[in-house]
Write an enzyme that holds these catalytic residues in place. Structure first.
Site, PDB file in Angstrom:
ATOM      1  N   LYS A 186       0.682  -1.272  -0.201  1.00  0.00           N
ATOM      2  CA  LYS A 186      -0.082   0.098   0.113  1.00  0.00           C
ATOM      3  C   LYS A 186       0.747   1.064   0.057  1.00  0.00           C
ATOM      4  O   LYS A 186       1.364   1.669   0.837  1.00  0.00           O
ATOM      5  CB  LYS A 186      -1.419  -0.612   1.680  1.00  0.00           C
ATOM      6  CG  LYS A 186      -1.383   1.194   1.708  1.00  0.00           C
ATOM      7  CD  LYS A 186      -2.577   1.993   0.397  1.00  0.00           C
ATOM      8  CE  LYS A 186      -3.281   2.843   0.606  1.00  0.00           C
ATOM      9  NZ  LYS A 186      -2.134   4.545   0.482  1.00  0.00           N
ATOM     10  N   ALA A 188       1.701   5.104  -0.031  1.00  0.00           N
ATOM     11  CA  ALA A 188       1.347   6.401  -0.005  1.00  0.00           C
ATOM     12  C   ALA A 188       0.868   7.102  -1.352  1.00  0.00           C
ATOM     13  O   ALA A 188       0.453   7.107  -2.163  1.00  0.00           O
ATOM     14  CB  ALA A 188       2.410   7.391   0.811  1.00  0.00           C
ATOM     15  N   LYS A 189      -0.758   7.511  -0.975  1.00  0.00           N
ATOM     16  CA  LYS A 189      -1.324   8.383  -1.585  1.00  0.00           C
ATOM     17  C   LYS A 189      -1.406   9.809  -2.413  1.00  0.00           C
ATOM     18  O   LYS A 189      -1.100  10.019  -3.556  1.00  0.00           O
ATOM     19  CB  LYS A 189      -2.641   8.384  -1.495  1.00  0.00           C
ATOM     20  CG  LYS A 189      -2.915   9.513  -0.727  1.00  0.00           C
ATOM     21  CD  LYS A 189      -4.392  10.171  -0.047  1.00  0.00           C
ATOM     22  CE  LYS A 189      -4.267  11.560   1.252  1.00  0.00           C
ATOM     23  NZ  LYS A 189      -5.745  11.704   1.590  1.00  0.00           N
ATOM     24  N   SER A 241       4.010   7.877  10.804  1.00  0.00           N
ATOM     25  CA  SER A 241       4.020   8.871  11.803  1.00  0.00           C
ATOM     26  C   SER A 241       3.863   7.516  12.907  1.00  0.00           C
ATOM     27  O   SER A 241       3.481   7.150  13.124  1.00  0.00           O
ATOM     28  CB  SER A 241       3.095  10.151  11.594  1.00  0.00           C
ATOM     29  OG  SER A 241       1.837   8.746  11.936  1.00  0.00           O
ATOM     30  N   GLU A 262       8.944   1.643  11.811  1.00  0.00           N
ATOM     31  CA  GLU A 262       9.388   2.304  11.724  1.00  0.00           C
ATOM     32  C   GLU A 262       8.538   3.647  11.248  1.00  0.00           C
ATOM     33  O   GLU A 262       8.256   4.663  10.272  1.00  0.00           O
ATOM     34  CB  GLU A 262      10.823   2.045  10.126  1.00  0.00           C
ATOM     35  CG  GLU A 262      11.431   3.376  10.459  1.00  0.00           C
ATOM     36  CD  GLU A 262      12.072   4.097   9.228  1.00  0.00           C
ATOM     37  OE1 GLU A 262      11.563   5.470  10.448  1.00  0.00           O
ATOM     38  OE2 GLU A 262      11.798   4.347   8.712  1.00  0.00           O
ATOM     39  N   LEU A 263       9.150   4.133  12.400  1.00  0.00           N
ATOM     40  CA  LEU A 263       8.505   5.795  13.198  1.00  0.00           C
ATOM     41  C   LEU A 263       8.908   6.822  12.435  1.00  0.00           C
ATOM     42  O   LEU A 263      10.131   7.156  12.202  1.00  0.00           O
ATOM     43  CB  LEU A 263       7.338   5.688  14.192  1.00  0.00           C
ATOM     44  CG  LEU A 263       6.739   4.151  14.176  1.00  0.00           C
ATOM     45  CD1 LEU A 263       5.414   3.482  15.746  1.00  0.00           C
ATOM     46  CD2 LEU A 263       5.209   3.918  13.059  1.00  0.00           C
ATOM     47  N   CYS A 296      12.759  10.836   8.208  1.00  0.00           N
ATOM     48  CA  CYS A 296      12.865  10.635   9.434  1.00  0.00           C
ATOM     49  C   CYS A 296      14.608  10.490  10.429  1.00  0.00           C
ATOM     50  O   CYS A 296      14.312  10.871  11.473  1.00  0.00           O
ATOM     51  CB  CYS A 296      12.654   9.229   9.392  1.00  0.00           C
ATOM     52  SG  CYS A 296      13.179   7.728   8.638  1.00  0.00           S
TER      53      CYS A 296
END
Length: 495
Positions: A186, A188-189, A241, A262-263, A296
């Site tokens: 999926k 990212a849009k 996030s 992985e934030l 990040c």
């Protein structure tokens, strides 16, 4: 490479616009679509099919049906497919770089760097696929044998962010394929076109139907929600996030899913007084300005020893102010746009809040007027230690500088964050580096280096920055489960 409007149009026209489910590109179940925009101009680049919850479950159906055969496939077969995909991306490196420049905004030369970095995950995991070791040992008392093997964990949901459209996909798809897991990707849009092109490459490389499915959608929860509630899913890997990661962990608990998270990050960039300041500035430019600071791992807080802070800040500001802003397709562009207007507004709010708290703008601090979402590279000095900008992930070209007096102060300031992903230490004293690295709470440390990400190294953090590792020998482990087989002493009859 000469980038003309005709070249852009030709590439955009060649990219599949549908959903990749069970080896075929198809429209969404209800015919819905969404637009992808160029952040440098605001114009529409392409219109893609928008996956529904029904499409998400169709992708899981395909992954589940393909799992058993794929798990039993020869490691060399998986290795060869990944290697072919690596070679095909190499052949089309400029296409991948251009599509990332168009949909994400990064300068073309920097996008070429991401192609090299991101593609390396496919080569790395093509080699790891045939080196997934188990063990066979005798029990301590010598009566039986212990056989340990690793098996694919099963169908995996891979959710990628917008900032590194190729690298984040290859970093997840590569180990999944290598381990024998099927996957639903999926993207990212905001930046799905790179994944669409990647899906095309995977089919050309020989990935069997159902092994990798791609469901781009304007609704992230509409995809992750129904898939994660289904008992057939066994793994979720997410980069994004921390608040979203926390929610996904809660959702994953219901089916006890294997998770990789992985934030967020809040990387300190520590400059000691004995550092080579020119090298520190060079490292700061790399750590801050890669991807316009939208990473990040980007240096988020510059902690500089008070005796050299003025000199470092002056040199750093001069280097940042010399950068050329522009659409990434322009030959002299060094800094592209922020991903959208909302993100740019958030960055500017952090800057204005810091100034209100007492910080000084050394350079930048302004939005650029006109088309696109550009923000001037910025250095802030005299930033109070309690300023919001030191606590939040900036995700933009803004560098707040604060000072410290002693090594202990630097460690305390570095650890004053809920995040613990990347960090950077500049000093000539190797013993000091080891002392600091031992005490700071971060999964990765750059020693006199501003860029440390590498496919051969374990990428990941601690605290609120996530769980698990991507890349390195550890990367494939995240997609496997350990099985122990206790074997009766095979020599019993021979004794």
């Amino acid at each position: 490479m000469t980038i003309t409007p005709e070249r852009e149009a030709e590439l955009l026209a060649s990219i599949p616009k549908g959903l990749l489910i069970n080896g075929e590109w198809r429209d969404s179940s209800d015919g819905s679509t969404y637009d992808v925009h160029d952040p440098a101009t605001g114009k529409v680049l392409a219109t893609l099919a928008s996956a529904t919850s029904e499409d998400a479950l169709a992708a899981l159906d395909a992954a589940d049906k393909a799992q058993a055969a794929w798990a039993l496939s020869a490691p060399r077969e998986r290795s060869n497919i990944l290697r072919r995909a690596f070679e095909l991306i190499q052949e089309r490196a400029e296409d991948f770089a251009l599509i990332m420049t168009l949909e994400m905004g990064k300068p073309f030369n920097e996008a070429m760097g991401e192609v090299t970095y991101g593609n390396e995950f496919l080569r790395w995991f093509s080699e790891e696929a045939v080196r997934d070791y188990g063990r066979y040992v005798t029990t301590p008392e010598g009566k039986n044998k212990i056989l340990v093997q690793r098996k694919p964990v099963g169908p995996a949901l891979l959710i990628t962010p917008w900032n590194f459209p190729l690298a984040m996909a290859t970093r997840k798809v590569g180990p999944a394929i290598a381990a024998g897991c099927t996957a639903i990707l999926k993207p990212a849009k905001l930046t799905p076109l790179t994944s669409q092109l990647f899906g095309q490459i995977l089919l050309e490389a020989g990935v069997p139907a159902g092994v990798v499915n791609i469901v781009s959608s304007k609704s992230a929860s509409g995809i992750s929600g129904p898939i994660m509630k289904d008992h057939r899913l066994r793994k979720v890997s997410f980069t994004g996030s921390t608040p979203v990661g926390r929610q996904l962990l809660k959702d994953a608990a219901d089916n006890v899913l294997r998770t990789s998270m992985e934030l967020g990050g809040n990387a300190p960039f520590i400059v000691f007084e004995d550092a080579d300041l020119d090298k520190a500035v060079e490292g700061a430019m790399a750590a801050k300005m890669r991807n316009m600071g939208e990473a990040c791992t980007a240096a988020n807080r510059f902690l500089v020893q008070d005796t050299v802070a003025e000199e470092f800040t002056k040199k750093f500001a001069a280097a940042l102010s010399a950068l050329k802003l522009g659409r990434g397709t322009e030959d002299d562009s060094q800094v592209g746009p922020i991903i959208d207007s909302g993100a740019r507004d958030d960055i500017h709010e952090l800057v204005t809040s810091a100034v209100a708290a007492g910080a000084t703008v050394v350079t930048g601090g302004e939005k650029l007027e006109g088309d696109g979402y550009f923000y001037k590279p910025t250095v802030l000095n005299n930033v109070p230690n309690d300023a919001e900008i030191l606590r939040q992930e900036i995700f933009g070209p803004v560098a707040p500088v604060t000072t410290f007096a002693t090594e202990a102060d630097a460690i305390k300031l570095a650890n004053a964050s809920e995040y613990g992903l990347a960090s950077y230490v500049f000093t000539k004293d190797f013993s000091k580096l080891l002392r600091v690295a031992e005490q700071i709470e971060f999964g990765m440390v750059g020693f006199n280096a501003g860029v440390i990400s590498n496919a051969a190294a374990p990428f990941g953090g601690v605290k609120q920055s996530g769980l698990g590792r991507e890349g390195g020998a550890e990367g494939i482990d995240e997609y496997t489960t350990v099985q122990y087989i206790g074997i009766a002493d095979p020599f019993t009859d021979a004794k």
